[in-house]
Design a protein around this motif. Structure first.
Motif, PDB file in Angstrom:
ATOM      1  N   PHE A 268       0.852  -1.190   0.000  1.00  0.00           N
ATOM      2  CA  PHE A 268       0.000   0.000   0.000  1.00  0.00           C
ATOM      3  C   PHE A 268       0.886   1.237   0.000  1.00  0.00           C
ATOM      4  N   ALA A 269       0.262   2.405  -0.251  1.00  0.00           N
ATOM      5  CA  ALA A 269       0.991   3.673  -0.207  1.00  0.00           C
ATOM      6  C   ALA A 269       0.110   4.732   0.427  1.00  0.00           C
ATOM      7  N   ARG A 270       0.723   5.693   1.084  1.00  0.00           N
ATOM      8  CA  ARG A 270       0.050   6.872   1.584  1.00  0.00           C
ATOM      9  C   ARG A 270       1.017   8.054   1.446  1.00  0.00           C
ATOM     10  N   LYS A 271       0.549   9.278   1.206  1.00  0.00           N
ATOM     11  CA  LYS A 271      -0.828   9.686   1.157  1.00  0.00           C
ATOM     12  C   LYS A 271      -1.213   9.893  -0.307  1.00  0.00           C
ATOM     13  N   ILE A 272      -2.373   9.383  -0.680  1.00  0.00           N
ATOM     14  CA  ILE A 272      -2.900   9.593  -2.013  1.00  0.00           C
ATOM     15  C   ILE A 272      -3.823  10.821  -1.969  1.00  0.00           C
ATOM     16  N   SER A 273      -3.586  11.781  -2.850  1.00  0.00           N
ATOM     17  CA  SER A 273      -4.390  13.002  -2.860  1.00  0.00           C
ATOM     18  C   SER A 273      -5.866  12.672  -3.088  1.00  0.00           C
ATOM     19  N   PRO A 274      -6.779  13.287  -2.307  1.00  0.00           N
ATOM     20  CA  PRO A 274      -8.215  13.074  -2.547  1.00  0.00           C
ATOM     21  C   PRO A 274      -8.642  13.512  -3.943  1.00  0.00           C
ATOM     22  N   GLU A 275      -7.872  14.434  -4.545  1.00  0.00           N
ATOM     23  CA  GLU A 275      -8.226  14.937  -5.866  1.00  0.00           C
ATOM     24  C   GLU A 275      -7.595  14.120  -7.000  1.00  0.00           C
ATOM     25  N   ALA A 276      -6.774  13.133  -6.632  1.00  0.00           N
ATOM     26  CA  ALA A 276      -6.166  12.273  -7.661  1.00  0.00           C
ATOM     27  C   ALA A 276      -7.167  11.175  -8.024  1.00  0.00           C
ATOM     28  N   ILE A 277      -8.270  11.574  -8.642  1.00  0.00           N
ATOM     29  CA  ILE A 277      -9.372  10.643  -8.921  1.00  0.00           C
ATOM     30  C   ILE A 277      -8.919   9.520  -9.846  1.00  0.00           C
ATOM     31  N   ARG A 278      -8.191   9.868 -10.890  1.00  0.00           N
ATOM     32  CA  ARG A 278      -7.751   8.864 -11.855  1.00  0.00           C
ATOM     33  C   ARG A 278      -6.802   7.859 -11.193  1.00  0.00           C
ATOM     34  N   LEU A 279      -5.888   8.347 -10.352  1.00  0.00           N
ATOM     35  CA  LEU A 279      -4.967   7.453  -9.650  1.00  0.00           C
ATOM     36  C   LEU A 279      -5.728   6.501  -8.735  1.00  0.00           C
ATOM     37  N   ARG A 280      -6.701   7.022  -8.005  1.00  0.00           N
ATOM     38  CA  ARG A 280      -7.498   6.176  -7.111  1.00  0.00           C
ATOM     39  C   ARG A 280      -8.275   5.118  -7.897  1.00  0.00           C
ATOM     40  N   GLU A 281      -8.803   5.512  -9.037  1.00  0.00           N
ATOM     41  CA  GLU A 281      -9.541   4.545  -9.855  1.00  0.00           C
ATOM     42  C   GLU A 281      -8.621   3.422 -10.347  1.00  0.00           C
ATOM     43  N   ARG A 282      -7.422   3.796 -10.799  1.00  0.00           N
ATOM     44  CA  ARG A 282      -6.497   2.791 -11.338  1.00  0.00           C
ATOM     45  C   ARG A 282      -5.990   1.863 -10.238  1.00  0.00           C
ATOM     46  N   LEU A 283      -5.680   2.422  -9.061  1.00  0.00           N
ATOM     47  CA  LEU A 283      -5.193   1.589  -7.961  1.00  0.00           C
ATOM     48  C   LEU A 283      -6.309   0.703  -7.410  1.00  0.00           C
ATOM     49  N   GLY A 284      -7.542   1.240  -7.381  1.00  0.00           N
ATOM     50  CA  GLY A 284      -8.669   0.433  -6.937  1.00  0.00           C
ATOM     51  C   GLY A 284      -8.899  -0.759  -7.846  1.00  0.00           C
ATOM     52  N   ALA A 285      -8.799  -0.543  -9.151  1.00  0.00           N
ATOM     53  CA  ALA A 285      -8.962  -1.635 -10.112  1.00  0.00           C
ATOM     54  C   ALA A 285      -7.799  -2.618 -10.013  1.00  0.00           C
ATOM     55  N   LEU A 286      -6.621  -2.106  -9.696  1.00  0.00           N
ATOM     56  CA  LEU A 286      -5.439  -2.965  -9.579  1.00  0.00           C
ATOM     57  C   LEU A 286      -5.616  -3.998  -8.475  1.00  0.00           C
ATOM     58  N   TRP A 287      -6.205  -3.614  -7.354  1.00  0.00           N
ATOM     59  CA  TRP A 287      -6.391  -4.528  -6.220  1.00  0.00           C
ATOM     60  C   TRP A 287      -7.205  -5.760  -6.648  1.00  0.00           C
ATOM     61  N   ALA A 288      -8.151  -5.579  -7.530  1.00  0.00           N
ATOM     62  CA  ALA A 288      -9.025  -6.684  -7.951  1.00  0.00           C
ATOM     63  C   ALA A 288      -8.439  -7.492  -9.110  1.00  0.00           C
ATOM     64  N   ALA A 289      -7.340  -7.049  -9.680  1.00  0.00           N
ATOM     65  CA  ALA A 289      -6.781  -7.693 -10.866  1.00  0.00           C
ATOM     66  C   ALA A 289      -6.097  -9.017 -10.514  1.00  0.00           C
ATOM     67  N   THR A 290      -5.965  -9.882 -11.510  1.00  0.00           N
ATOM     68  CA  THR A 290      -5.257 -11.155 -11.348  1.00  0.00           C
ATOM     69  C   THR A 290      -4.212 -11.298 -12.453  1.00  0.00           C
ATOM     70  N   GLY A 291      -3.175 -12.062 -12.130  1.00  0.00           N
ATOM     71  CA  GLY A 291      -2.141 -12.350 -13.115  1.00  0.00           C
ATOM     72  C   GLY A 291      -1.244 -11.190 -13.460  1.00  0.00           C
ATOM     73  N   VAL A 292      -1.195 -10.164 -12.636  1.00  0.00           N
ATOM     74  CA  VAL A 292      -0.372  -8.979 -12.922  1.00  0.00           C
ATOM     75  C   VAL A 292       1.063  -9.226 -12.445  1.00  0.00           C
ATOM     76  N   HIS A 293       2.027  -8.911 -13.292  1.00  0.00           N
ATOM     77  CA  HIS A 293       3.441  -9.005 -12.925  1.00  0.00           C
ATOM     78  C   HIS A 293       3.934  -7.628 -12.493  1.00  0.00           C
ATOM     79  N   PHE A 294       4.634  -7.581 -11.359  1.00  0.00           N
ATOM     80  CA  PHE A 294       5.108  -6.305 -10.821  1.00  0.00           C
ATOM     81  C   PHE A 294       6.634  -6.287 -10.795  1.00  0.00           C
ATOM     82  N   PRO A 295       7.272  -5.661 -11.783  1.00  0.00           N
ATOM     83  CA  PRO A 295       8.737  -5.489 -11.722  1.00  0.00           C
ATOM     84  C   PRO A 295       9.061  -4.476 -10.617  1.00  0.00           C
TER      85      PRO A 295
END
Length: 525
Positions: A268-295
């Motif tokens: 996890f990371a903090r602090k994410i700006s409340p106004e970073a809507i796009r970042l929050r959406e992408r990270l939220g979708a990332l949590w539910a993803a499967t098969g993702v490789h993280f270099p």
């Protein structure tokens, strides 16, 4: 497979809390929530109503009024942990989060990461031997008793400290524990959490000791966990990524930080700006993803230090923190007290501090002593504050850990008032109307340097009507702008009328507003 019970401590952004809880429980994990008792009751009602039917969510039995540096933060954490332990018998790990945190890995990755090694993740460095504390109190955090909050009750805090120091009223650290220090963001296995709770129940002496230490959220779990868990099962690190500026404030992440964040060796990371809507959406979708490789590159902290360091020697590869995200933030509420009679405005801020939990500072852009907290050197000179005024206000929201703030401004600073009133933040203005009699105007002429001791009386006599007209004109200019959220108080109005204005300005109950305006000699010269 690991199943995580997230211990979520929050005090704002109810929609974000709801989204976070739904996201984390959708992956088969659990969430135990503590929502600060100082926060808006309607926000808590919104959260409980939205999550009432979610079997993966539980709330702490007691809501604490939390304050930075206080035991209340540890008390709230312990109560939330107990709720999670009792409600989620299948949880294998317990992970501390705040409302500003977001996942930077998938749930699939997080579960596999925790399954890979049988250990706990918690920073625990020797309190006296490490350099974890950079400035301020160190030994004093422990050997003296701290009953008051340094930020909201500075006079009581330092009076109590100085009395204990003067009369050498010190205490010993419990003999069988070695105090450790580190980040409050930990991840512990179930058995470790159970051992911590057993220790708490069996050692009231240690509980009493930490209850009056200063900033115990950096020492309590960090000390108890190594006391009850074998050292070989501990990893002295956090799984939550955070980085600090050279002003000692957490770096806030924005929409363009996605790739940087997911490359860090954290969950996890903090602090994410409340106004970073796009970042929050992408990270939220990332949590539910499967098969993702993280270099994993882990370059973020070094890159940040490099870029800001280059900026200091004149080669600007990255904007300073005060040049990014110029808005104060939609989630923040700024209240401007505008008054020419500074002593009246400062009595009002003192009354606000005494009767509410709203942080209130004085003429921060005009006076050296303005009831400011320690801001890492930003606050040391008025000149430095004036150079980065907007950044200073943002730092105050962060330092007070509040989304509400009251500041005082002189009516001559109309351009600054207009600028702040136009911000995305919820900004309101309270004008203190005043009458300027002969004595006040003559004193003002001397204070601003228009005349000195040797100035002939006839010259001052000619200045008086001109200066009085100018003082009155400053207030009229503010009224002429016709700000949307404009309020005013005046000594010639009734206490009831002034209380209504204060209640609307601060969003407080009428009886609280009445106590504020009933302050002795509020408008006296």
């Amino acid at each position: 497979m690991a199943r995580i019970a997230f211990i979520l401590l929050c005090h704002k952004d109810p929609k974000g809390v709801i989204a976070q809880a739904k996201r984390l429980t959708a992956s088969g994990d659990y969430v135990a929530i503590h929502f600060d008792a100082r926060a808006n009751p309607k926000d808590f009602e919104l959260i409980t109503a939205a999550l009432a039917d979610n079997p993966g969510v539980v709330f702490a039995a007691k809501r604490w009024k939390c304050g930075w540096g206080e035991w209340s933060l540890v008390g709230a954490t312990l109560d939330t942990v107990r709720a999670a332990v009792d409600s989620f018998p299948l949880a294998t790990h317990f992970y501390m989060l705040s409302g500003d945190c977001m996942p930077i890995k998938s749930a699939e990755y997080a579960h596999a990461f925790l399954d890979a090694e049988e250990c706990d993740y918690i920073e625990n460095f020797d309190f006296f031997g490490s350099d974890w504390i950079k400035t301020g109190f160190k030994e004093e955090r422990l050997i003296y008793r701290h009953w008051f909050n340094e930020r909201t009750q500075p006079k009581l805090f330092y009076s109590s400290f100085n009395l204990q120091k003067r009369f050498k009223v010190t205490r010993q650290v419990p003999a069988d524990i070695q105090v450790q220090i580190g980040s409050q963001w930990w991840c512990l296995r179930r058995r470790s959490i159970e051992r911590v709770l057993e220790f708490c129940d069996s050692r009231p002496d240690v509980m009493r000791f930490f209850a009056t230490t200063w900033i115990p959220d950096e020492t309590f779990f960090q000390t108890i966990v190594p006391h009850v868990v074998p050292r070989k099962e501990l990893r002295a690190r956090t799984l939550t990524y955070l980085v600090f500026t050279d002003y000692g404030m957490p770096v806030v992440f924005h929409n363009d930080h996605y790739d940087l964040l997911i490359g860090q060796n954290y969950l996890f990371a903090r602090k994410i700006s409340p106004e970073a809507i796009r970042l929050r959406e992408r990270l939220g979708a990332l949590w539910a993803a499967t098969g993702v490789h993280f270099p994993i590159s882990n370059e973020a902290t070094g890159l940040f230090k490099f870029l800001t360091g280059r900026g200091r020697i004149g080669r600007r590869f990255a904007p300073r923190f005060w040049e990014t995200d110029g808005s104060l933030g939609r989630e923040n509420s700024l209240r401007l007290i505008v008054g020419k009679k500074w002593h009246v405005a400062k009595r009002l801020t003192a009354a606000i501090r005494a009767n509410t939990d709203i942080p209130a500072v004085d003429y921060l852009f005009n006076e050296a002593n303005a009831h400011l907290p320690d801001l890492g050197g930003v606050e040391t000179t008025v000149e430095k504050r004036q150079r980065h005024r907007r950044a200073l206000i943002k730092l105050l929201f962060e330092q007070f850990e509040s989304n509400r703030l009251v500041i005082c401004l002189d009516p001559s600073a109309l351009h600054l008032i207009q600028d702040l009133m136009a911000d995305k933040a919820d900004t309101r203005i309270l004008l203190i109307d005043s009458q300027f009699d002969e004595d006040y105007v003559r004193g003002h002429i001397g204070r601003v340097g228009l005349a000195g001791p040797e100035t002939p009386p006839g010259v001052i006599d000619r200045l008086v009507p001109t200066v009085r007209a100018d003082l009155e004109h400053e207030a009229e200019r503010i009224r002429d702008v016709e700000f949307t959220h404009f309020h005013s108080v005046a000594p010639w109005r009734s206490a009831e009328d002034n209380a209504v204005q204060i209640a609307n300005f601060l969003d407080v109950m009428p009886d609280t507003a009445h106590r504020i305006v009933s302050t002795d000699y509020l408008f006296s010269d």
